[in-house]
Design a protein around this motif. Structure first.
Motif, PDB file in Angstrom:
ATOM      1  N   THR A  15       0.810  -1.220   0.000  1.00 24.15           N
ATOM      2  CA  THR A  15       0.000   0.000   0.000  1.00 24.15           C
ATOM      3  C   THR A  15       0.844   1.271   0.000  1.00 24.15           C
ATOM      4  O   THR A  15       0.462   2.270  -0.612  1.00 24.15           O
ATOM      5  N   SER A  16       1.999   1.246   0.647  1.00 23.91           N
ATOM      6  CA  SER A  16       2.767   2.476   0.860  1.00 23.91           C
ATOM      7  C   SER A  16       3.467   3.002  -0.378  1.00 23.91           C
ATOM      8  O   SER A  16       4.135   4.042  -0.305  1.00 23.91           O
ATOM      9  N   ARG A  39       1.453   3.001  -3.256  1.00 24.83           N
ATOM     10  CA  ARG A  39       0.320   3.077  -4.194  1.00 24.83           C
ATOM     11  C   ARG A  39      -0.787   3.982  -3.676  1.00 24.83           C
ATOM     12  O   ARG A  39      -1.955   3.782  -3.978  1.00 24.83           O
ATOM     13  N   SER A  40      -0.406   4.970  -2.882  1.00 18.58           N
ATOM     14  CA  SER A  40      -1.384   5.895  -2.317  1.00 18.58           C
ATOM     15  C   SER A  40      -1.619   7.067  -3.273  1.00 18.58           C
ATOM     16  O   SER A  40      -1.071   7.110  -4.373  1.00 18.58           O
ATOM     17  N   ALA A  76      -9.742  -4.984   3.002  1.00 16.87           N
ATOM     18  CA  ALA A  76      -8.980  -4.297   1.946  1.00 16.87           C
ATOM     19  C   ALA A  76      -9.935  -3.566   1.019  1.00 16.87           C
ATOM     20  O   ALA A  76     -10.901  -4.149   0.509  1.00 16.87           O
ATOM     21  N   LYS A  78      -9.845  -1.386  -2.494  1.00 18.58           N
ATOM     22  CA  LYS A  78      -8.965  -1.099  -3.636  1.00 18.58           C
ATOM     23  C   LYS A  78      -9.123   0.348  -4.100  1.00 18.58           C
ATOM     24  O   LYS A  78     -10.238   0.830  -4.315  1.00 18.58           O
ATOM     25  N   GLY A 105      -3.797   0.123  -5.357  1.00 19.93           N
ATOM     26  CA  GLY A 105      -3.335  -0.179  -4.008  1.00 19.93           C
ATOM     27  C   GLY A 105      -4.497  -0.581  -3.125  1.00 19.93           C
ATOM     28  O   GLY A 105      -5.665  -0.398  -3.491  1.00 19.93           O
ATOM     29  N   LEU A 106      -4.188  -1.134  -1.964  1.00 16.52           N
ATOM     30  CA  LEU A 106      -5.215  -1.588  -1.036  1.00 16.52           C
ATOM     31  C   LEU A 106      -5.119  -0.821   0.273  1.00 16.52           C
ATOM     32  O   LEU A 106      -4.071  -0.808   0.909  1.00 16.52           O
ATOM     33  N   ARG A 107      -6.215  -0.204   0.663  1.00 12.38           N
ATOM     34  CA  ARG A 107      -6.255   0.465   1.964  1.00 12.38           C
ATOM     35  C   ARG A 107      -6.595  -0.568   3.032  1.00 12.38           C
ATOM     36  O   ARG A 107      -7.568  -1.309   2.888  1.00 12.38           O
ATOM     37  N   TYR A 139      -1.820   7.207   5.622  1.00 11.30           N
ATOM     38  CA  TYR A 139      -0.382   7.378   5.404  1.00 11.30           C
ATOM     39  C   TYR A 139       0.141   8.560   6.219  1.00 11.30           C
ATOM     40  O   TYR A 139       1.191   8.481   6.850  1.00 11.30           O
TER      41      TYR A 139
END
Length: 565
Positions: free
Chosen positions: A55-56, A58-59, A248, A250, A334-336, A370
């Motif tokens: 994820t970090s 793809r924010s 998750a 997306k 990305g996945l939160r 983030y």
């Protein structure tokens, strides 16, 4: 974090007993490692893939309070995030985090301007000291002068406000390097395959080096699960039930050239579900994001044609010249890691973070944004302190600049002299300063005996060849994809998505990692297969179809076990 340090870190994992072992090399994991190291604790962090590989990297690449959370009355979350934004801009990472302007287009007469202005007044004042300009009200004509790309009938006026942005993957890696600078073991391609126990407590982990397959036990007083969307999977491996569940969601972004949207600022647009950002990104715009449930491969979330169409439809509703699929240079998904609640809508799941002592010796942390990584890291170490012998000092990471921050502002003023010294254009030097800060001398020092390294990367003129070499010798990059997707952002900034640069970059990496021709060929083939799989997945109609195509691509890390549970 070069090859020699990597071997030394394995020796330390084998022989030392740590106060804290952290699982997960995302921003929360490295933030916790830095927090622990600067409190004087013995800390190790292990990551199965690469720093920020989930994820970090793809924010939306923003350090922001989350304007929409004000409407949800989450004042505490917004205040905390805005304070962190100010710390990043002023003290912790001024070389990496920069102010960015946004236009909020107004579409409703009478009530919307005072309503939005009140929200933005709160937003501007909640973060304490403000290092960005306050809101500015614009007529329709003023808003169109700022953003000529908008349709005239798409707004009746606008309000400009400021937030901040950063290259998320680079920032995460720099937090990890800073933790290593203060004595932490930070080791990638190191997968947890088992939890060690003494009676009823977790006493460490067994790890596998996924590059060569060797394994060792790592002893620790406390273990922190900071694996984001993998939290539940690691909890199952530990054999204990978590105190919370993680779902998750997306989020997909597209990247388009800067000249496709004529504008002096970014934009924030309302959608029926959430908001859509148009974010300036060097010579590009990042447009996103989506927000949909995801229950498939956690390592490689795939964007679909439907996701991309959703973004294009919403941004084109306000643009005078619509974007098309042909305009898209890059796409990333990305996945939160959201804390699961009762509501089925992922947009309404909590962005607050949660910390739990799952069992003696094991702490889990998940959720959050983030922007609030530093607070999350401190909270995780506080929770783990119960299992660490002796008195633990309070967190001080609000006073600790990241490597490269000290001396940055002076070097910006000296950019012209630096350019002359190294034979570069001042613009290029400023670009390097915004990526490396005061480490720029260390980067450019590698060119002393090889001026060829000052040339641009083939197919990616925004980057110098020396940056590739530095990524491998100092920044822990082990594979071609680490360099093309995270140490640089070539994979999303060019229409070829890194394919045209792959062989040249692999040959530069080979000079540090001693790859032979066969290994160079393998790395290039794996990377090209990844890009082809991503392109094909982005033409699929559903998540299931896209996931099937994307997950079939080969892994660069040959010994990785998936899933670990």
């Amino acid at each position: 974090m070069g090859p020699l340090e990597r071997e030394e870190s394995w020796r330390r994992l084998e022989t030392e007993t740590f106060d804290v072992v952290i699982i997960g090399g995302g921003v929360v994991g490295v933030g916790a490692a830095l927090d622990a190291a600067t409190r004087g604790l013995r800390v190790a962090l292990v990551e199965a893939r690469d720093l920020a590989s989930g994820t970090s990297s793809r924010s939306s690449k923003l350090f922001h309070g989350g304007l929409r959370y004000l409407e949800q009355l989450e004042f505490g979350l917004v205040r905390e995030a805005l304070r962190e934004r100010e710390l990043m801009l002023n003290r912790i990472a001024p070389h990496l985090v920069k102010p960015v302007a946004f236009l909020y287009p107004l579409t409703k007469r009478i009530w919307e301007r005072p309503y939005t202005a009140a929200g933005l007044f709160l937003y501007d004042s909640m973060g304490g000291r403000r290092s960005v300009p306050g809101q500015k009200h614009l007529t329709r004509a003023g808003a169109l002068r700022m953003v000529p790309a908008l349709k005239r009938d798409a707004l009746i006026g606008g309000i400009r406000y400021f937030d901040a942005q950063a290259d998320d993957a680079r920032h995460t890696m720099m937090v990890g390097r800073t933790a290593a600078h203060y004595g932490a073991v930070v080791r990638t391609s190191t997968q947890v395959i088992k939890f060690l126990r003494e009676a009823d407590r977790v006493s460490g982990v067994r790890v596998r080096d996924v590059e060569d397959g060797r394994e060792t036990d790592v002893r620790a007083h406390a273990v922190i699960n900071a694996t984001g969307v993998w939290t539940d999977e690691l909890q199952r491996l530990a054999g204990s039930r978590g105190r919370f569940r993680v779902r998750a969601s997306k989020g997909v972004h597209i990247v388009v050239p800067r000249d496709r949207i004529v504008s002096e600022s970014g934009m924030i647009l309302r959608t029926e579900k959430s908001v859509l950002f148009v974010i300036p990104w060097r010579n590009h715009w990042i447009v996103g994001t989506t927000d949909t449930d995801w229950n498939l491969d956690l390592a490689h979330p795939a964007a679909t044609r439907k996701d991309i169409d959703y973004i294009l439809e919403h941004v084109n509703s306000v643009l005078a010249t619509p974007l098309t699929h042909d305009d898209i240079e890059g796409v990333y998904a990305g996945l939160r890691p959201l804390l699961a609640g009762e509501d089925e809508s992922t947009s309404k799941l909590s962005r607050e973070h949660a910390v739990a002592r799952v069992s003696p010796g094991l702490v889990a942390i998940a959720g959050g944004k983030y922007t609030t990584y530093r607070v999350m890291g401190a909270d995780a170490i506080d929770a783990a302190s119960v299992d660490v012998p002796g008195r633990i000092q309070p967190s001080i990471t609000d006073k600790v600049p990241l490597v490269g921050a000290d001396g940055y502002h002076a070097l910006v003023n000296q950019a012209d002299q630096l350019a002359t010294r190294y034979g570069l254009h001042p613009y290029r030097v400023r670009h390097l300063l915004d990526r490396y800060g005061s480490l720029v001398h260390e980067v450019l020092g590698l060119t002393r005996d090889n001026a060829e390294l000052l040339k641009p990367v083939p197919g990616a003129p925004d980057y110098l060849q020396v940056e590739v070499l530095y990524a491998v010798s100092h920044e822990g990059a082990l594979h071609l994809e680490d360099v093309l997707t995270r140490r640089t952002r070539i994979s999303i900034e060019y229409p070829h998505r890194g394919v045209d640069s792959a062989e040249a970059v692999a040959r530069l990496i080979a000079t540090v990692h001693d790859w032979d021709e066969e290994q160079i060929k393998r790395e290039v083939e794996i990377y090209i297969a990844r890009v082809e799989a991503e392109r094909k997945s982005q033409a699929q109609p559903s998540d299931q179809a896209a996931d099937g195509v994307r997950s079939a691509a080969p892994e660069a890390r040959p010994q990785l076990i998936e899933p670990v549970s």
